[in-house]
Design a protein around this motif. Sequence first.
Motif, mmCIF file in Angstrom:
data_model
loop_
_atom_site.group_PDB
_atom_site.id
_atom_site.type_symbol
_atom_site.label_atom_id
_atom_site.label_comp_id
_atom_site.label_asym_id
_atom_site.label_seq_id
_atom_site.Cartn_x
_atom_site.Cartn_y
_atom_site.Cartn_z
ATOM 1 N N TRP A 237 0.819 -1.206 0.000
ATOM 2 C CA TRP A 237 0.000 0.000 0.000
ATOM 3 C C TRP A 237 0.858 1.263 0.000
ATOM 4 C CZ3 TRP A 237 -0.955 4.397 2.777
ATOM 5 C CH2 TRP A 237 -2.110 5.095 2.422
ATOM 6 N N SER A 240 2.680 1.798 -3.274
ATOM 7 C CA SER A 240 1.828 2.124 -4.414
ATOM 8 C C SER A 240 1.740 3.630 -4.636
ATOM 9 C CB SER A 240 0.424 1.548 -4.213
ATOM 10 O OG SER A 240 -0.286 2.253 -3.204
ATOM 11 N N ARG A 269 -2.899 -1.608 -4.970
ATOM 12 C CA ARG A 269 -3.387 -0.823 -3.834
ATOM 13 C C ARG A 269 -4.770 -1.284 -3.410
ATOM 14 N NH1 ARG A 269 -3.451 5.697 -4.016
ATOM 15 N NH2 ARG A 269 -1.342 5.245 -4.765
#
Length: 291
Positions: A237, A240, A269
């Motif tokens: 995450w 990203s 993500r």
Amino acid sequence: MEYRRLGRLGRMNSVLIYGGAALSRVDPDEADRSIALALESGVNHFDTAPDYGDSELHYGRWMPEIRDRIFLSTKIEARDRDGAWRDIHASLDRLRTERIDLIQLHAVGDLEDLDRVTGSGGALEAAVEAREQGIVGAIGITGHGNGAPATHLEALRRFPFETVLTPWNYILFTEDGFRRDFEALVSEARRQDAALMTIKTIARRNWQGDRPLEGQRYATWYEPFDEQCHVDAAVSWVLSHEEITGIAMAGDVRLVPKMIAAERERMSRMDAEDVLLRAPDYSSPFIEMPI
């Protein structure tokens, strides 16, 4: 290992940064095994600080072999100029090097502290002098807590720091105020072409219980994710976000291989958010800060 440009410094650094805090409670053999793993995995940015136990000494053993192929950063603990000057030279001695690529004003998380380090006679003066003398390549700032992004935005308005190291993860993103402050910091960092690095990637929550630090399983002051699926999602995450140039690995050698594995097996993500939304007991590590 992915490499991203470190802002206007132009250096291509690994997206995983080896955090010297992981070496704060280990013996030389364990430290060497962890450093070797990071190098073998493609990590070329090694960060530390004087208060991370013997981490600078552990790094120092490796410098004759690796100094010319890594980016080396450490931090200034003192708030005043003279104390910061001593910090810089003590770090040079422990690290067994004549030059540090990046020196950072450490743990500046509120405006009062920022005033101290950037004001007359503050630590920033020593960092600037060290850069002028060629013993430091660049100057950055770091900090923890809910106020860190806003403080670091103000720091960039006062001085053209080449790097910023500030907290960011999915649960902090869900807090409206924190997200707004972080996005404002991103905008200014882009405008100045300052490198934006982040911490607390795999922080899960504060340690729980009446005396949480006595029962903690890891050397980190917060409870980290340690199931690989959650580590994968948390790392994916943060990475990203293309504006992030690198993430500091968590402060325990047992978590280093998990983060290396997560960088290799990246998910989208959307998929990462789906995993993190279902992660149990996920909350900000800044609800209660250690003294």
